[in-house]
Design an enzyme around this catalytic site. Sequence first.
Site, mmCIF file in Angstrom:
data_model
loop_
_atom_site.group_PDB
_atom_site.id
_atom_site.type_symbol
_atom_site.label_atom_id
_atom_site.label_comp_id
_atom_site.label_asym_id
_atom_site.label_seq_id
_atom_site.Cartn_x
_atom_site.Cartn_y
_atom_site.Cartn_z
ATOM 1 N N HIS A 120 -3.206 4.695 4.643
ATOM 2 C CA HIS A 120 -3.369 5.574 3.489
ATOM 3 C C HIS A 120 -3.306 7.053 3.873
ATOM 4 C CE1 HIS A 120 -4.261 2.059 1.166
ATOM 5 N NE2 HIS A 120 -5.330 1.776 1.885
ATOM 6 N N ASP B 25 0.822 -1.208 0.000
ATOM 7 C CA ASP B 25 0.000 0.000 0.000
ATOM 8 C C ASP B 25 0.855 1.257 0.000
ATOM 9 O OD1 ASP B 25 -2.466 -1.246 -0.096
ATOM 10 O OD2 ASP B 25 -2.861 -1.072 2.056
#
Length: 316
Positions: A268, A245
């Site tokens: 994130h 990610d």
Amino acid sequence: MTVERQTTLRAPVTLDGIGVHSGAPARLCLRPSSANTGVVFLRKGLEGGHEQLIHARHNKVSATELCTVLGEQGSASVATVEHLMSACAGLGIDNVLVEVDGPEMPIMDGSAAEFVEAIEAVGLVALGATRRYLKVLRPVRVEHGRAFAELSPSESGFRLDVEIDFDTVAIGRQRKIFDLEPVAYAREISRARTFGFMRDVEQLWKAGFALGASLDNTVAIGDDKVINPEGLRYADEFVRHKVLDAIGDLALAGYPLLGEFRSYCGGHRMNVRILEALFADRANYTIVEAEPAYAARAVQMAAGAPMPAALAPDLH
């Protein structure tokens, strides 16, 4: 010295799946693109048959809750872009047009492996333009509670040092230090799947998330154990997915990074915030043309050498 060149796909490739949060069918087509265009999403299927180009840059991020969303939510946006962005950055793809027919990217198996395989199937081609890099010049750091993320200068290449700490024996505290280069990315990172907790499912559904999640695309944790019958692909698959990610989110810098990334209990939101901090002061970075050692394999692949397939699980 051979000057390293930018790359794109040798031919278009199409993939179908469902959105992990929307549960809706999703189709994307990756198309070759010209030099200095970067990764650009073409959002199709908008009202009235309209289409919208969305550049994959940190300043186009509109949401970071459970996934990374580019564009204007409620109108022209694309959600869950991080896994494809990770595959492009991991394999050294500089320029690609990503056509997607709905508001969310297909989740595939929850990792970047199927994107890697699709890209491997068509291969890369070198373009005439020299590759440019974003070189970190000064340390930057963001914090939120116990979590933090930081970028600092490095002599060469891009290193990620990612640590997670979950209050369950199924995960616990895990740390992965990884130097980004294509062969290692395909082998060590690309197959790590997204994960979630069964205790959160009902709440996520009520909030409109995880409507397409299943054991086919998510590592599910319940009663302090992994409930997927096949188990894990790596003993530390959870932290490897966080590395996956981070590679995808940090690719929203718009250039391959030369520096070191460190995070603890990040995600994130923190990944995007560290880019915002980096770009907040022009003295923090510079754009250079270079041929870092870690990217040499990308040049070989662009010239026609075979790209590595996703290999067997690395259980250790």
